[in-house]
Design an enzyme around this catalytic site. Structure first.
Site, PDB file in Angstrom:
ATOM      1  CB  SER A  58      20.923 -25.184 -12.820  1.00 39.63           C
ATOM      2  OG  SER A  58      21.569 -26.010 -11.878  1.00 39.63           O
TER       3      SER A  58
ATOM      4  CD  GLU B 210      18.644 -21.098  -6.550  1.00 40.42           C
ATOM      5  OE1 GLU B 210      18.319 -22.201  -7.033  1.00 40.42           O
ATOM      6  OE2 GLU B 210      18.713 -20.048  -7.220  1.00 40.42           O
TER       7      GLU B 210
ATOM      8  CG  HIS C 111      18.207 -25.360  -8.202  1.00 36.21           C
ATOM      9  ND1 HIS C 111      18.919 -24.217  -8.501  1.00 36.21           N
ATOM     10  CD2 HIS C 111      18.656 -26.319  -9.062  1.00 36.21           C
ATOM     11  CE1 HIS C 111      19.765 -24.475  -9.490  1.00 36.21           C
ATOM     12  NE2 HIS C 111      19.624 -25.735  -9.848  1.00 36.21           N
TER      13      HIS C 111
END
Length: 454
Positions: free
Chosen positions: A185, A306, A379
């Protein structure tokens, strides 16, 4: 049981657990508020022992706690520029490849010292050295305001940590000529930034880019200064002298204002800034990325769902899904579209760019770990495939209803691939070919097929 290591900049004692030693809270730099990091002077006359994780960067709770679960509570301090080193016990100096980990958290939260990022299992299975980095976050790391801060301090922290690795990791068993920089990320976003920064070029030869939200880009100077203006309005005092709690509260209000009506813009309010050192303006940066990617080894990918981590708990989309018939379909369509814009398409684009520049690139994908979990392959679901263990992650909503044993076993394949890449700079599995520009193939790390043909 303890192990003592003498490195060029200090003497540290780590705790031995079985065949792995963990050194917590090693300070790699000092920094005054809104000032660039300064490397620490060698302290060879004093033994430093930090039996527990050191302080983490000041931050508010992560917006993804509802997905990942809440991390263990750790002290927060502006004196947070530390690394955690996890290494095989009594590793020969300079003998093992190194993975440097940059945590995610939207440049607002996270820490390399969190229990969820514990690297003991990864080190035990792969025989590598892992260095997890703390860096400054939010306003304290990325405010770009004339006369106060030039921005990009968190990025400078990360580069300074890599320089510490170059100078010291041999004493912990690591080979500073075989450094893989891995991030997820915001950490992965930072790695892409560093590929266009000359100072960082020689500090790592391999990169693993996990779920980078590359569609967000970075801030221009104008965008960064607008965010700074809003923050200063919300704070109502000089940020150089404000207490941290007031800074974090004003930071949260700034994020709320920038998110707009219904909080539909979830982009971080503070990001690395093009045109402020060390990050070049976007045109120059693009050229440097192409030049610096040549001959590198790069592993890049993302998860299938995600945006479920963000849309799942979002009140607007929760309400939309409750609308009979059309509501769930519309919410799903919007989620898939945003996924393509923020993650899927940019990951494809950068994989193509790296390969076209002469890098050796492998692309991966991650599907759901359990068919009954509503978050799917959201995610952050890649993190427990690498770090922590089943007990660490047992309360994470994104992993239910997996047992701790199943959680630990789910990452065996991923840890094996990552270990091979860190050791050799390659993936030898014939079922996972090197990426070619325009190929849509992403090798699945879980037991489901996504992507196209090789």
């Amino acid at each position: 049981m303890f192990q003592t290591v003498t490195a060029p900049t200090g003497v540290w004692r780590g705790r031995v657990t079985g065949d792995v030693t963990v050194f917590h809270g090693i300070q790699y730099a000092r920094a005054d508020r809104f000032a660039p990091p300064q490397r620490c002077e060698p302290q060879l006359q004093h033994l430093v022992e930090v039996p527990e994780p050191g302080p983490i960067a000041p931050q508010s709770p992560s917006r993804l706690e509802g997905v990942m679960g809440a991390p263990s509570s750790l002290k927060q301090s502006e004196a947070c520029l530390t690394v955690t080193v996890t290494t095989p016990h009594l590793a020969q100096p300079g003998s093992l490849p190194v993975l440097v980990w940059l945590h995610g958290g939207a440049f607002l939260s996270g820490s390399g010292a969190w229990e969820q990022y514990g690297a003991e299992q990864l080190v035990r299975e792969t025989g590598i050295v892992v260095v997890s980095v703390n860096y400054r976050l939010g306003v304290l790391g990325y405010l770009c305001a004339p006369g106060i801060s030039s921005g990009n301090l968190g990025l400078l922290d990360q580069i300074t940590a890599l320089e510490w690795v170059r100078d010291n990791i041999e004493a912990f068993g690591g080979d500073n000529g075989r450094v893989t920089l891995d991030g997820q990320s915001a950490g992965a976003h930072s790695i892409v930034a560093m590929l266009g920064i000359d100072r960082a070029r020689s500090l790592f030869s391999r990169a693993i880019i996990q779920s980078a939200p590359l569609g967000l880009g970075f801030h221009s100077v104008e965008q960064a200064r607008r965010a700074a203006e809003i923050f200063e309005e919300e704070l109502g005092s000089d940020p150089r002298r404000a207490v941290v709690t007031d800074i974090l509260a004003a930071q949260a209000r700034t994020a709320h204002r920038l998110a707009g009506r219904g909080a539909m813009n979830s982009a971080p309010p503070f990001l690395p800034v093009h045109g402020m050192a060390p990050l070049p303006f976007v045109g120059e940066w693009n050229g440097k990325v192409a030049a610096n990617a040549a001959r590198r080894k790069i592993l890049i990918g993302n998860t299938r769902d995600e945006m479920a981590a963000f849309f799942g708990p979002h009140p607007v989309f929760s309400a939309m899904r409750r609308v009979p018939l059309a509501g769930p379909q519309l919410a799903g369509a919007i989620q898939r579209r945003v996924q393509k814009v923020v993650f899927d398409n940019p990951v494809q684009e950068f994989a193509d760019r790296f390969a076209s520049a002469g890098a050796s690139v492998w692309r991966y994908g991650i599907g759901p770990l359990h068919p009954d979990n509503p978050f799917g392959a959201c995610h952050c679901i890649d993190i427990p495939l690498l770090f922590g263990d089943g007990d660490t992650w047992r309360d994470a909503p994104m992993l239910r209803p997996l047992s701790p044993k199943e959680i630990g076993e789910s990452g065996t394949r991923t840890r094996r691939y990552w270990g091979e890449f860190v050791h050799t700079g390659r993936i030898s599995d014939p079922a996972w070919p090197m990426h070619r520009p325009k190929s849509r193939y992403a090798h699945l790390l879980t037991d489901e097929t996504i992507g196209g043909s090789a």
